[in-house]
Design an enzyme around this catalytic site. Structure first.
Site, PDB file in Angstrom:
ATOM      1  N   HIS A 400      41.341  45.856  28.675  1.00 16.38           N
ATOM      2  CA  HIS A 400      41.316  45.498  30.288  1.00 16.38           C
ATOM      3  C   HIS A 400      42.290  44.637  30.731  1.00 16.38           C
ATOM      4  CE1 HIS A 400      37.549  47.431  31.477  1.00 16.38           C
ATOM      5  NE2 HIS A 400      37.239  47.346  29.987  1.00 16.38           N
ATOM      6  N   LYS A 625      36.768  38.914  45.342  1.00 17.13           N
ATOM      7  CA  LYS A 625      37.141  39.256  43.799  1.00 17.13           C
ATOM      8  C   LYS A 625      37.018  37.776  43.128  1.00 17.13           C
ATOM      9  CE  LYS A 625      40.951  41.241  45.499  1.00 17.13           C
ATOM     10  NZ  LYS A 625      41.004  42.683  44.435  1.00 17.13           N
ATOM     11  N   ARG A 626      36.969  37.718  41.895  1.00 18.34           N
ATOM     12  CA  ARG A 626      37.146  36.525  41.331  1.00 18.34           C
ATOM     13  C   ARG A 626      38.447  35.983  41.745  1.00 18.34           C
ATOM     14  NH1 ARG A 626      33.848  35.385  36.820  1.00 18.34           N
ATOM     15  NH2 ARG A 626      34.993  33.537  36.794  1.00 18.34           N
ATOM     16  N   LYS A 631      45.683  36.956  41.177  1.00 14.83           N
ATOM     17  CA  LYS A 631      45.262  37.824  42.428  1.00 14.83           C
ATOM     18  C   LYS A 631      45.692  37.327  43.791  1.00 14.83           C
ATOM     19  CE  LYS A 631      40.762  39.320  40.034  1.00 14.83           C
ATOM     20  NZ  LYS A 631      40.535  40.599  40.332  1.00 14.83           N
ATOM     21  N   THR A 736      38.959  47.454  40.810  1.00 13.47           N
ATOM     22  CA  THR A 736      37.883  48.563  41.260  1.00 13.47           C
ATOM     23  C   THR A 736      37.266  48.484  42.698  1.00 13.47           C
ATOM     24  OG1 THR A 736      35.842  47.264  40.224  1.00 13.47           O
ATOM     25  CG2 THR A 736      36.947  49.154  38.934  1.00 13.47           C
ATOM     26  N   LYS A 740      36.247  50.852  46.117  1.00 12.59           N
ATOM     27  CA  LYS A 740      35.005  51.001  46.851  1.00 12.59           C
ATOM     28  C   LYS A 740      35.419  50.609  48.460  1.00 12.59           C
ATOM     29  CE  LYS A 740      33.034  47.905  43.378  1.00 12.59           C
ATOM     30  NZ  LYS A 740      32.969  46.420  42.930  1.00 12.59           N
TER      31      LYS A 740
HETATM   32  C1  LIG Z   1      33.851  45.470  42.159  1.00  7.70           C
HETATM   33  C2  LIG Z   1      33.488  44.101  41.960  1.00  7.70           C
HETATM   34  C3  LIG Z   1      34.253  43.201  41.253  1.00  7.70           C
HETATM   35  C4  LIG Z   1      35.750  43.849  40.907  1.00  7.70           C
HETATM   36  O1  LIG Z   1      36.557  43.410  42.277  1.00  7.70           O
HETATM   37  P1  LIG Z   1      38.286  43.371  41.993  1.00  7.70           P
HETATM   38  O2  LIG Z   1      38.455  43.166  43.309  1.00  7.70           O
HETATM   39  O3  LIG Z   1      38.375  44.836  41.549  1.00  7.70           O
HETATM   40  O4  LIG Z   1      38.643  42.505  40.976  1.00  7.70           O
HETATM   41  C5  LIG Z   1      33.869  42.003  41.095  1.00  7.70           C
HETATM   42  N1  LIG Z   1      32.792  41.391  41.290  1.00  7.70           N
HETATM   43  C6  LIG Z   1      32.022  42.319  42.093  1.00  7.70           C
HETATM   44  C7  LIG Z   1      30.623  41.736  42.374  1.00  7.70           C
HETATM   45  C8  LIG Z   1      32.191  43.681  42.212  1.00  7.70           C
HETATM   46  O5  LIG Z   1      31.197  44.384  42.929  1.00  7.70           O
END
Ligand SMILES: *Cc1c(COP(=O)(O)O)cnc(C)c1O
Length: 893
Positions: A400, A625-626, A631, A736, A740
């Protein structure tokens, strides 16, 4: 008493007990309850309407069941119920439907004995279950009606549910989406993990900084799990190896909890089996009787610690013994559980690879290589070679990340102490593995010039005098070795878990096309050259149920109406049918009005979580995101500062030209990650300044939504108009949330990184706001960054603003130095290199937003081309190309 008469007697009692509560209650009391509002149990309680109380037993099954649950499971007088009580009543009722289908599925699979996929993951970020279960089981009609009669909506009740946040971020959410797709495709498959009693910490804000508190998510009980107290496996730790077998010093039980996973449009209900850690005995009575209370309960506490908390780290791992304990704990329990089931119907262990495949989600479960070997050899009595053959055919590994700090390497010392037999096995795997390469390496080394230049050789001899001479073949073999020397600490040996996983499994895959290429060129280069056929790509996906159909009911309804059916929910390729409507003005108008409703919901959420009012006529710009330097939330903030300064510098007349924008940030920082925490402070500080500056008024707002989690994402994403995925190229394996957002018709500003590249291919690169340097140039640019000067006056202005007197002296000095002071740091994530191009892409966003028809057209095209990013597609590929697992749907009858 014969058993038949006993069951008859029981049956009579039971049928009496099963009479609906409404029939056993005198009516007058009820009437009083409905009219007398003072009798409500608290302010939020709502009276139960008469028609529900006088329910007809035959025709209103769901209603009756829910009332019964409220009465006997929740244990309240069902005259008026709070939302939480109503939630409990509904959830415990849905649970029964779920368990019916679950039992049928599992029984059918036991009978058919198909090959199973076992998804091993230390994290499952499930979020809430109610809406997903109701909809996937096709109960929305019946239950929707019953819930409405109780005076609530499904959404209101679902908001009462605690999030199951047993994961940090993308990796854990991926595992949750995968379970949904495995069940939807009717693939025989289970997830295996840990039932942490405390999930991802709750994030609050204190003085604009992140504060953390424990997430005790089981406060109200958990209707979605089935405890299997009879299913407990022994897990050992420490001790020694005697006559080739492990004698542990400490043992605990792994107790199974099943979490049924309903598929969509199928009768299949899969399973997530989570393990809770329990002591072998409650406490030492002798110590207790002597008054040594804490000593008496020591073992119990220590055991309970193992499944107590999820490690709140993301991409930053700390080599702590407890974490390794967690890993062996759930992996051993999962494999023991699988072998126990396998042995009920099979005698020959050699058949295991035709009945089971274990997918290891990142390095966390990779101790499975040694554990499966141990169980096969020490418990099942197999010879080494036979065990190795079975192991390498049954395991598969997903990588990952390429970030070195996230690639687990356990000190040999820690491993040998905690798991002495596993360490022995790992050493043997490593030694056999290197033996198999010795001939090849010897010929390679032999073909290279062995002798250094004479003068250098003399120097080297002097230096090396103290140390034993290094065998060039051994030195060349080191790059393949599972056991390596810690480069930062001489003499300290480490177990490289990623290497062990690759060597011990049938396939290694990355999670997006670019990432799968990068791992072949970097961390696994030497392994790729040895066996290229082992390396695969499986571009991530997300479930279109949770992330479109259920979180965006407005859009979902429009899509179904437009396409003429709701088949797209499981066949997302059909979304391309929206393309032909992208230019239709009437359709665009409907599309926009749904977005506006979703923006209103998001504005309400922001108001309730932060107290900040945001206008709905502004462009909603989201980065959730985190929080991490790679990022680059700080790059986002640099652009916000630039925008703020430009608005301030403009005349009132010029200000009218600005597109109003609400910049929304959400995400958690790892507790030990100082710079990430400072980035949160940067967002909140900018918010304080900008949101309260009358000069910018409603042209710019900056909002940090605390405690980002799955259910917040479900409200935020449908309301977003542009989302930011702006990692330094080459650092985000896939991402991911980008998928979405794409599904929900949210435009993307992003770098050519991770799955952004494939999203651009599907939606058209010209439709995405692409910027930034290329992944292939990163290495060189990092080296050159020391002498690189950002040639953009706006950069200097932003840096001076952040270090100037707007903020407390020195508050953001470290953050600025990291990207701007080349004597202290080298801007590792290349914000300086990407800044100008990023602002250009930001300008393009504003230009396009002024043309709402053009904007909406793109939004439609995003959704229309998001089909590829369904986790159904991704899981279908895993099933065919790695697992060799075939659908085994439960027949309808
Ligand atoms: C989808 C999701 C992530 C992943 O987000 P990225 O922008 O791809 O890092 C992290 N936390 C939650 C709660 C999510 O639903």
């Amino acid at each position: 008493m014969s058993s038949s008469s006993s069951s008859q007697l029981f049956g009579r009692n039971l049928s009496q007990a099963l009479r609906p509560v409404s029939l056993s209650r005198p009516l007058p009391q009820r009437v009083a309850a409905v009219t007398d509002t003072k009798k409500k149990t608290n302010g939020k309680a709502k009276p139960v309407p008469m028609e529900l109380i006088r329910v007809d037993q035959q025709k209103a099954a769901a209603e009756t069941e829910i009332l019964r649950k409220i009465a006997y499971q929740v244990g309240v007088d069902a005259e008026s119920v709070t939302a939480q009580q109503a939630y409990q009543g509904v959830a415990w009722t849905v649970r029964e439907r779920l368990i019916d289908a679950f039992n049928k599925t599992q029984a059918y699979w036991r009978e058919k004995d198909p090959k199973f996929i076992y998804y091993l993951s230390a994290e499952f970020l499930m979020g809430r279950t109610l809406t997903n279960a109701v909809n996937n089981l096709g109960l929305e009609g019946e239950f929707g009606e019953a819930i409405r009669k109780l005076g609530y909506s499904l959404e209101e009740l679902q908001s009462q549910e605690q999030n199951a946040s047993l994961g940090n971020g993308g990796l854990g959410r991926l595992a949750a989406c995968f379970l949904d797709s495995i069940a939807t495709l009717s693939l025989p498959g289970w997830g295996y993990g840990i039932r942490y009693r405390y999930g991802m910490f709750r994030q609050g804000l204190e003085n604009g900084y992140q504060s953390e508190s424990p997430d005790y998510w089981l406060t109200n009980g958990n209707p979605w799990e089935i405890p299997r107290r009879e299913l407990a496996y022994k897990i050992g730790f420490y001790g020694s190896v005697q006559q080739g077998k492990w004698v542990p010093d400490e043992q605990v039980y792994a107790v199974a909890y099943d979490n049924p996973i309903p598929g969509y449009g199928t009768k299949t209900v899969g399973n997530l089996r989570l393990f809770d850690c329990q002591p072998m005995s409650e406490f030492k009575l002798a110590s207790f009787n002597e008054g040594k209370y804490s000593e008496a309960t020591d073992a119990k506490r220590k055991a309970e610690d193992i499944s107590a908390v999820l490690y709140p780290n993301d991409a930053t791992e700390y080599g702590r013994e407890l974490r390794l304990k967690q890993q062996i704990f759930f992996v051993s329990a999962a494999i023991q559980d699988t072998l126990a089931r396998f042995k009920k119907t099979h005698k020959d262990m050699k058949e295991l690879p035709s009945k089971a495949c274990f997918q290891m989600n990142d390095t966390h479960p990779t101790i499975a290589v040694a554990e499966l070997m141990r169980l096969l050899i020490d418990q099942e009595g197999l010879k080494w070679d036979a065990a190795w053959d079975i192991t390498t055919k049954s395991l598969a590994f997903t990588n990952h990340t390429v970030m070195p700090e996230a690639l687990e390497k356990w000190p040999v010392k820690v491993m040998a102490k905690l798991l002495p037999r596993h360490m022995e096995i790992i050493e043997k795997i490593d030694s056999i593995w290197k033996d198999s390469l010795r001939a090849k390496v010897t010929s390679e080394v032999g073909s290279q010039p062995k002798q250094a230049a004479p003068e250098k050789a003399a120097e080297a001899t002097k230096e090396a005098a103290a140390e034993p001479p290094v065998d060039p073949v051994e030195a060349a073999l080191a790059k393949y070795s599972i056991i390596t020397e810690n480069p930062w600490e001489k003499g300290v040996k480490l177990v490289n878990m990623a290497f062990m996983a690759t060597i011990g499994s049938k396939s290694t895959n990355g999670v997006a096309a670019i990432h799968s290429e990068i791992i072949k060129e970097t961390i696994f280069k030497d392994f790729y050259e040895l066996s290229p056929e082992k390396f695969q790509n499986k571009t991530n996906g997300v479930t279109p149920r949770r992330w479109l159909a259920y979180c965006n009911p407005g859009l979902s309804k429009l899509i179904t109406k437009t396409l003429g059916s709701d088949e797209w929910i499981s066949k997302t390729d059909q979304l391309t049918g929206l393309k032909q409507h992208a230019d239709d003005k009437a359709f665009q108008k409907q599309w926009r009005s749904i977005k506006l409703e979703n923006k209103q919901r998001l504005a309400d959420l922001i108001k309730s979580k932060t107290g900040i009012s945001v206008p709905t006529n502004a462009l909603y710009d989201v980065q959730i995101k985190r929080i991490h330097e790679y990022k680059r939330q700080h790059l986002n903030m640099f652009s916000v500062v630039n925008r703020y300064l430009e608005i301030k510098a403009a005349s009132p007349e010029e200000r009218k030209k600005f597109v109003p924008r609400v910049v929304i940030i959400g995400g958690k920082a790892a507790s030990a990650y100082v710079m990430a925490k400072k980035m949160i402070k940067l967002v909140t500080s900018l918010g304080d300044v900008i949101n309260n500056d009358p000069e910018v008024s409603d042209l710019l707002k900056v909002v940090f939504i605390p405690d980002y989690n799955v259910s917040l994402a479900e409200t935020i994403i449908p309301g977003a108009e542009v989302s930011q995925h702006i990692s330094t190229a080459g650092t985000e394996a896939s991402g991911t949330s980008n998928m979405k957002f794409q599904m929900n018709g949210c435009l993307i500003i992003g770098t050519m990184d991770g799955a952004n590249i494939e999203i651009a291919q599907e939606s058209g690169k010209e439709n995405m706001f692409v910027f930034g340097v290329d992944a292939k140039d990163i290495g060189r640019l990092r080296e050159e960054r020391k002498n690189f000067k950002v040639n953009d006056p706006r950069w200097e202005k932003v840096m001076s603003f952040l270090t100037g007197n707007t903020f407390e002296q020195g508050l953001f000095q470290d953050l600025v130095d990291n990207v701007n002071d080349m004597s202290k740091a080298n801007d590792w994530f290349l914000l300086g290199n990407d800044f100008t191009d990023y602002l250009r892409a930001q300008d393009e966003i504003d230009v396009l937003y002024k043309d709402q028809d053009a904007w909406t057209k793109r939004s439609i095209l995003y959704t229309a081309s998001s089909g590829f990013f369904s986790s159904d597609r991704c899981i279908d590929q895993y099933a065919k190309e790695i697992w060799d697992v075939k659908p085994c749907p439960v027949p309808s009858s």
